[in-house]
Design an enzyme around this catalytic site. Structure first.
Site, PDB file in Angstrom:
ATOM      1  N   LEU A 155       0.843  -1.249   0.016  1.00 28.69           N
ATOM      2  CA  LEU A 155       0.088   0.077  -0.033  1.00 28.69           C
ATOM      3  C   LEU A 155       0.842   1.263   0.047  1.00 28.69           C
ATOM      4  O   LEU A 155       2.049   1.261   0.356  1.00 28.69           O
ATOM      5  CB  LEU A 155      -0.915   0.044   1.199  1.00 28.69           C
ATOM      6  CG  LEU A 155      -1.790  -1.229   1.397  1.00 28.69           C
ATOM      7  CD1 LEU A 155      -2.484  -1.124   2.779  1.00 28.69           C
ATOM      8  CD2 LEU A 155      -2.606  -1.213   0.392  1.00 28.69           C
ATOM      9  N   ASP A 156       0.256   2.494  -0.370  1.00 27.99           N
ATOM     10  CA  ASP A 156       1.071   3.622  -0.168  1.00 27.99           C
ATOM     11  C   ASP A 156       0.580   4.531   1.063  1.00 27.99           C
ATOM     12  O   ASP A 156      -0.259   3.833   1.937  1.00 27.99           O
ATOM     13  CB  ASP A 156       0.997   4.568  -1.239  1.00 27.99           C
ATOM     14  CG  ASP A 156      -0.441   4.934  -1.901  1.00 27.99           C
ATOM     15  OD1 ASP A 156      -1.330   4.967  -0.948  1.00 27.99           O
ATOM     16  OD2 ASP A 156      -0.815   5.392  -2.953  1.00 27.99           O
TER      17      ASP A 156
END
Lengths: 116, 122
Positions: free
Chosen positions: B77-78
């Site tokens: 994920l970011d």
């Protein structure tokens, strides 16, 4: 040279944190403005898209300007009556019926022994 | 008056302390703290609910979620996704986490630890 690199990294880290906190606040505010949950999902996607469009900007000064611009927009559109978790400061249950101090006991059957 | 003072100087009324030594959170007998938050969560329950929240996040592959997983390193994920996960956790546990602290929560482990130690998680 390494001082320049360290300064660059420090500035970049600070910017990333500012962006994360701005996104978090904006996302919460989106939920405050949305009357229904399904409206919130669309607005949240739009907000995310606005952040994603400037994902690859590299110039530090441009980034700073964009963050300041975003924070100004957030402040302009901030909800006047946001949702606050009941126990939190400003919430409807904040300091209501605080727990009595240590050693104080409430007698719920006070006076009953006389009437029995 | 002098007699009263002399008597009072020698007589001590034994003070009885109230026998309220048990955990005030636990509802026992007639004592019920109206405002208390007595449904304290066990660590297993917190872990279960945190994991179910993370698994139901659209961009996460549910089979890779474990209690030790890091949002950005392990789940791909970011940073904005992890902001969204922390917000989902806040809603799940009816919490209000300050921005700076919420920013530090970047893994399942930290999230479970923080929520388990929070007195008002429910």
């Amino acid at each position: 040279m390494s001082v320049v690199a360290a300064g660059y990294l420090a500035r970049r880290t600070a910017q990333k944190e500012r962006v994360r906190i701005l996104y978090r606040r904006a996302l919460k505010d989106t939920l405050n403005w949305a009357v229904h949950r399904h409206l919130f999902y669309e607005d949240a996607d739009l907000l995310r898209a606005r952040f994603e469009t400037n994902k690859h900007v590299e110039d530090l000064d441009t980034i700073d300007r964009m963050i300041a611009d975003g924070e100004a927009q957030y402040n302009k559109w901030r909800h006047p009556d946001p949702y606050i978790v009941p126990w939190a400061p400003g919430g409807s249950k904040f300091t209501r019926n605080p727990t009595p101090p240590e050693g104080i006991e409430i007698l719920y059957n006070y006076g009953r022994e006389d009437n029995d | 008056m002098a007699l009263r003072a002399a008597v009072l100087r020698h007589i001590r009324v034994p003070v009885q302390t109230l026998g309220l030594k048990s955990n005030p959170r636990a509802p026992s007998g007639s004592i019920r703290l109206m405002s208390s938050h007595d449904d304290h969560l066990s660590k297993e329950e917190v872990a279960d609910r945190v994991l179910s929240v993370v698994k139901s996040f659209p961009k996460v592959d549910p089979s890779r979620v474990t209690p030790e997983v890091h949002f950005q390193k392990d789940l791909g994920l970011d940073s904005l996704d992890s902001v969204e996960i922390v917000m989902a956790l806040e809603e799940e546990f009816k919490l209000e986490i300050p921005d700076k602290e919420a920013d530090k929560i970047d893994s399942c482990n930290l999230a479970i630890e923080y929520i388990h130690n929070h007195p008002l998680a429910s």
